[in-house]
Scaffold this motif. Structure first.
Motif, PDB file in Angstrom:
ATOM      1  N   ASN A  48      -0.755   4.623   0.376  1.00 33.05           N
ATOM      2  CA  ASN A  48      -1.698   5.718   0.602  1.00 33.05           C
ATOM      3  C   ASN A  48      -1.016   6.888   1.279  1.00 33.05           C
ATOM      4  OD1 ASN A  48      -2.756   2.913   0.957  1.00 33.05           O
ATOM      5  ND2 ASN A  48      -4.684   3.960   0.553  1.00 33.05           N
ATOM      6  N   MET A  63      -0.172   9.529  -9.321  1.00 32.97           N
ATOM      7  CA  MET A  63       0.964   9.923 -10.159  1.00 32.97           C
ATOM      8  C   MET A  63       0.864   9.383 -11.562  1.00 32.97           C
ATOM      9  SD  MET A  63       4.550   9.281  -8.211  1.00 32.97           S
ATOM     10  CE  MET A  63       4.085   7.821  -7.320  1.00 32.97           C
ATOM     11  N   THR A  64       0.533   8.070 -11.669  1.00 26.57           N
ATOM     12  CA  THR A  64       0.616   7.428 -12.977  1.00 26.57           C
ATOM     13  C   THR A  64      -0.570   7.792 -13.862  1.00 26.57           C
ATOM     14  OG1 THR A  64      -0.438   5.351 -12.253  1.00 26.57           O
ATOM     15  CG2 THR A  64       1.958   5.511 -12.030  1.00 26.57           C
ATOM     16  N   LEU A  65      -1.770   7.808 -13.296  1.00 25.13           N
ATOM     17  CA  LEU A  65      -2.933   8.183 -14.098  1.00 25.13           C
ATOM     18  C   LEU A  65      -2.786   9.604 -14.599  1.00 25.13           C
ATOM     19  CD1 LEU A  65      -6.331   6.964 -12.714  1.00 25.13           C
ATOM     20  CD2 LEU A  65      -5.536   7.003 -15.079  1.00 25.13           C
ATOM     21  N   SER A  69       0.740   5.848  -6.164  1.00 25.86           N
ATOM     22  CA  SER A  69       1.014   5.346  -7.510  1.00 25.86           C
ATOM     23  C   SER A  69      -0.155   5.618  -8.452  1.00 25.86           C
ATOM     24  CB  SER A  69       1.367   3.856  -7.483  1.00 25.86           C
ATOM     25  OG  SER A  69       0.386   3.122  -6.819  1.00 25.86           O
ATOM     26  N   LYS A  70      -1.368   5.409  -7.991  1.00 27.04           N
ATOM     27  CA  LYS A  70      -2.537   5.675  -8.841  1.00 27.04           C
ATOM     28  C   LYS A  70      -2.569   7.137  -9.276  1.00 27.04           C
ATOM     29  CE  LYS A  70      -5.510   2.160  -9.410  1.00 27.04           C
ATOM     30  NZ  LYS A  70      -6.094   1.777 -10.701  1.00 27.04           N
ATOM     31  N   PRO A  74       0.836  -1.202   0.000  1.00 26.98           N
ATOM     32  CA  PRO A  74       0.000   0.000   0.000  1.00 26.98           C
ATOM     33  C   PRO A  74       0.871   1.253   0.000  1.00 26.98           C
ATOM     34  CG  PRO A  74       0.019  -1.016   2.183  1.00 26.98           C
ATOM     35  CD  PRO A  74       0.776  -1.941   1.268  1.00 26.98           C
ATOM     36  N   ARG A 134       5.921  13.027 -10.063  1.00 26.03           N
ATOM     37  CA  ARG A 134       6.170  12.653  -8.662  1.00 26.03           C
ATOM     38  C   ARG A 134       5.058  13.266  -7.841  1.00 26.03           C
ATOM     39  NH1 ARG A 134      11.754  15.271  -8.425  1.00 26.03           N
ATOM     40  NH2 ARG A 134      11.390  15.034 -10.655  1.00 26.03           N
TER      41      ARG A 134
END
Lengths: 266, 266, 266, 266
Positions: D17, D97-99, D94-95, D15, D130
Motif C-alpha cells: 500500500n 499499476m497492473t490494472l 501492484s493493483k 502488502p 510504474r
C-alpha cells in the motif's frame, strides 16, 4: 476518545513484515569505532577485553530472543541468525532490527565496567543494524563464511601491520606500503621474521566468536533439600571454524530437519 | 581476494530509502517498561528523574543528528522529527531507525547513575523504534498533536488512579472501576476531593517535553585572553503546548519556508 | 539540457527489486469477468474457446519471457513461475508484473477473433497481476497445488450447479441450496443421477492447463534445398496432474539441479 | 475445505500500500516501440493516428478510474495522476499499476482498427508501467513539467531530424551529426531553411495531450418524451501548456482546495 481526531496519522505506518520461511540475519556494526577504540585505548590489533564485552552483549541478545539459532561476532560487528521459521514480532523488520540493536548496545554499556574495570567509558557508543533475508540454508551458511573469511583476512593483515609498527619500528604508512600486494604466504613469513607463528595466535582473534545454544544439566534443590537434575539451555561461546561441514554436523539443531509440508500445516 | 567467493551474499541486501521531501518521524518506545519501572521503583504516576533521563538521552540524539528539527517525549517514548529535506544516510530507513535507537539507549544507560544516584541499574533496558513518513507539514503537526493529547489523557487518568490508590486507600482494581466512564470534568472534581488541582501539576507531566534548537551566544577566549561572543546552536527542553499555532509561530525555523522549485535545484 | 531543472522528480522513484534465489510467481486475474463472460455469452460451467484463448495468450507471454519455467491456468487466471535465478529486468517487481500483464492482455484481445469467430468483442477486457516470492521448491510447488486443487473444487461444484440448473430445471438459488454442505461423493452421485460421470469430463476442465517448454526437432532447409534437423524449444500445453511427484520427475528441467556454491559464482 | 492444506502459500504475499495523502503517478511506456512503429509504418516524426489511439486508450482508463485527476501523454508514453486522496484498491501499488496498464493495452488493441483502418496489427504490442509517489502539489506539477519539456525537446529535435532526412536528402547518420550541439535557435533557423515555421506545427506534436474531466449538460429524454438537461462528467483532450500557472487556475478542481484537518476526519 478525545484523541481520535489525530489518530488518522497511524495510517501512515507501513507494514514491513519479512518473507516467511527465509533465514533472517541481523548484523550489528559499531558506529565510528575507530574514534571509540582510540579514545578508550584499545590494544592493537586485538583487545581481548573488547571482544569479550561484545560476546557478553551478544549473549544477552540471545537470551532475550530465543529464535536466534546462531550468532557470529568479530571486531566491532555481530551477526544474529534467526531461524527460518522465526515468528517474533510477526517478522517485522523494524521491530527485529531496532530491539536487537538496542538490547545489544544497552548490554555493551551496562557491562563495560566489568570488562574494562580500569577504563572509564568516555561517551555513549552506538551501533547500527540491518536485516537481510536468505532463502536457503546454503546461502545463509555462505553469509557466515563471508564474515569468518573477512575476520581471517583482516586479522592476518592487522597482525602483520601492528607487528611492523610495534616491533619493526616503522611508521603506519610504511607498514601499509610494505604489506601492499603480499599474499598469505608472505605474511606468514613476515611474522616468522619476528619469531611469531600466526597459527599460535588466539583462536578468538583468528576465527572470531560463535555463539550457539547447548543443553546442560543443572542441579535444582527443592524445599526438602532434595537435589534433582534439570535440563537447561545455555548459550556457549566457541572460536571454531564454521565454514566446513564439520561444525554443522555437530550442531544439527541449527539447520533443523528439512520441513515437510504436513509439518508446516499442523 | 579470497573473500570474493562469498561476497555474492551482499546482493540479498535490499534498499530501503525513504521518499524525498517528506517529514520522517522516528519514535523510540520502551520495551517491557512496566517491569523495568517496577524493578527500579519509579515513582507513580510520574518519576521526574526518569523523565529527565529520557530528555538527557534525547538531547544526545539531537546533538548527534543535526537534521532533527524537533523532538517530543512523554512517559517511556520519544519522537524525533527529521526535516523534510534531511539527507542523513541517504534516508535509509534501517540506518536512521537503528542508529537512533542505539544512541538513545546507550545514552540512557550511560547517564543512568547521574539521574538515579541511589538506584543501581538492575539489568540493561531496551527500546524499539520505527520510522514513519509524513508528506505535509499539517500531517506531521497532527502526529505531534496525537502524542501530546495522548500524554494529557494518560497523565490525567494516572494522576487520578494513583491518588485513589495512594490517598484514597482503595485497590488498583477498585480505582480502575471507579474511573471507568468518567469524563475530564469528573476527574478534575475527583482530584478536588483530595485537595488537588490538576492545573497545578508540573508542566512536564501534563505536556511532556519538547526539544528544539536555539541559538545562544557563548564567550570564546583566545590565547591572548581576548573574549569574543560566538553564536552556537544548543538543544533546549520545553514543556509547552505544541498543538496550537503559537508554538509554530515562535519557531518558524522548524517548518522552514515553503521551498520553491529553484531552491530545490541549486 | 533545459529539462534538467525538473529531472529531480526522478529521485522519487523507489527500487523494488525482488530477493535473489527465490521463485517468482506472477499471477494474472480477470477483472470483472462475471460481467465479461455474461456479456459475451460464455458457456457454463466452462467455455472451451475461452480457455483456449487464455492458453494462447499465456503462450505469447512464455515466448517473450524465456525465464518462465512453467505456467498454470484455470478459469480466468494464469500463474507464471519465473525460475529462481531469473534475472529479467533486474527482478524489478513493477517491470515484471506490468509487462507480463500487458503482454497477456494484448494477446487476449489480439487473438480474440481467432477463438470467438462469431462473437464480437464488446469492450476491452482487463486483468490485474501480482508477484509473490517463494523461497523453496517445495513451497513453489505447494503454490501450484493450491491453484490446481482450487480448479478441481470449483469445477466440480460448477459442473453440479449448471447440471442442476440446465438439466434439473431448478433456479440458481435452489441449486446453490441443494449443493450446500455436500461432499465430493455426494457430487459424484448427483451427476450420476443425470447420467453423467465426472471422470469423463474434459481434462482441461478438471485439471486446468500446464504450459511447459519442450525440445522438438524441426526441419531447416538451406539454399541448396538440403534439409537438416535443428533443435528448437517450444511451449507445450498439457492438462495433467502437477500435485504428485510424477510430473516433476518427468520435467526435471523445471526445478533444475540444486545449485552449488561454485556454480553460483562463475 | 480440501484446499486449506496449501493455503498457507498466501502468507507469502506482501502488502504494498502506498503512502496516504501523496499524489500517485502511474506512467505507461511502450515496450520495444521502435520495432513496433517501424513494423506498422508510423509516420515520422509524428503519426497523428498513433497519438489519437494513445489518447483513446487513455480515455478508457480515465473513464474506468475516476480518481485520476489528470493525464498527460506524448509519444508512446502516458502518465496518469491519481488524486492525493485516492482510495482505489486500498492504494495497493501492484493493483493500480497492473490494472491500469492492462486496461490501457486492452483499449489500444481494441481500438487499433478504428485509428489504423488500413494497417493490420501485426503482433500484440505491450506496455510497462510504474507508480511513483509525489508528496506535494509543487512536485507533482514539476513531474508533469518534466514530461512536457521532454515532449518539446524531443519533438523539436525529431522535426529537424526528419526534415533533414526527408527534405534535405541526407542520411540519418549525417542528420544526427548535423544536429549535434545545436540550440533551440539553431533548430528554428534550420527549419526556416526548409520554409517551415516550428510554431505552426500541430499543438498535439509540440505540447502532447492533456486529459482532464469536464462537466457538460446532456439532454435526457424520459418516457413521455420530455427532455431535461443533466450534468455529466466527460473526459476532454487538450493540447495546452501545463507548465505555467494559467492552466492550474483554469482547472482548480485538479489540485483541490487545501485540505483542513477537520475535513480529513469527517
Amino acid at each position: 476518545m478525545a484523541n481520535s481526531r489525530y489518530e488518522y496519522v497511524r495510517n501512515f505506518e507501513q507494514p514491513d513484515n519479512l518473507l516467511p520461511s527465509t533465514w533472517l540475519v541481523v548484523r550489528v556494526d559499531g558506529k565510528g569505532f575507530t574514534k571509540f577504540t582510540t579514545k578508550h585505548e584499545f590494544k592493537k590489533p586485538n583487545d581481548i577485553r573488547a571482544l569479550d564485552l561484545m560476546n557478553r552483549a551478544a549473549k544477552v541478545v540471545m537470551e532475550n530472543m530465543d529464535e536466534i539459532a546462531i550468532s557470529y561476532g568479530q571486531s566491532d560487528e555481530f551477526s544474529f541468525v534467526f531461524s527460518k521459521d522465526a515468528k517474533a514480532y510477526g517478522r517485522r523488520a523494524s521491530k527485529l532490527m531496532t530491539l536487537l540493536v538496542s538490547q545489544f548496545t544497552s548490554a555493551y554499556v551496562f557491562y563495560w565496567s566489568e570488562f574494562f574495570p580500569d577504563t572509564k567509558l568516555q561517551f555513549p557508543p552506538a551501533f547500527d543494524s540491518r536485516v537481510v533475508m536468505y532463502p536457503s540454508d546454503r546461502i545463509m551458511r555462505d553469509y557466515l563464511c563471508w564474515r569468518q573469511v573477512d575476520c581471517h583476512i583482516n586479522n592476518m593483515y592487522n597482525t602483520c601491520f601492528w607487528t611492523l609498527v610495534d616491533k619493526g619500528g616503522i611508521t603506519p604508512k610504511e607498514a601499509e606500503k610494505r604489506l601492499s600486494g603480499t599474499f598469505k604466504k608472505d605474511k606468514h613469513e613476515l611474522l616468522y621474521g619476528f619469531d611469531m607463528n600466526y597459527n599460535n595466535e588466539l583462536e578468538i582473534f583468528k576465527k572470531g566468536s560463535v555463539l550457539v545454544r547447548d543443553k546442560v544439566f543443572v542441579d535444582v534443590v527443592d524445599r526438602q533439600n532434595v537435589v534433582t537434575k534439570r535440563e537447561k539451555t545455555v548459550v556457549k561461546i566457541k572460536h571454531c571454524d564454521i565454514i566446513k561441514d564439520a561444525f554443522w554436523k555437530e550442531h544439527p539443531e541449527i539447520l533443523g530437519e528439512e520441513e515437510t509440508r504436513s509439518e508446516r500445516n499442523e
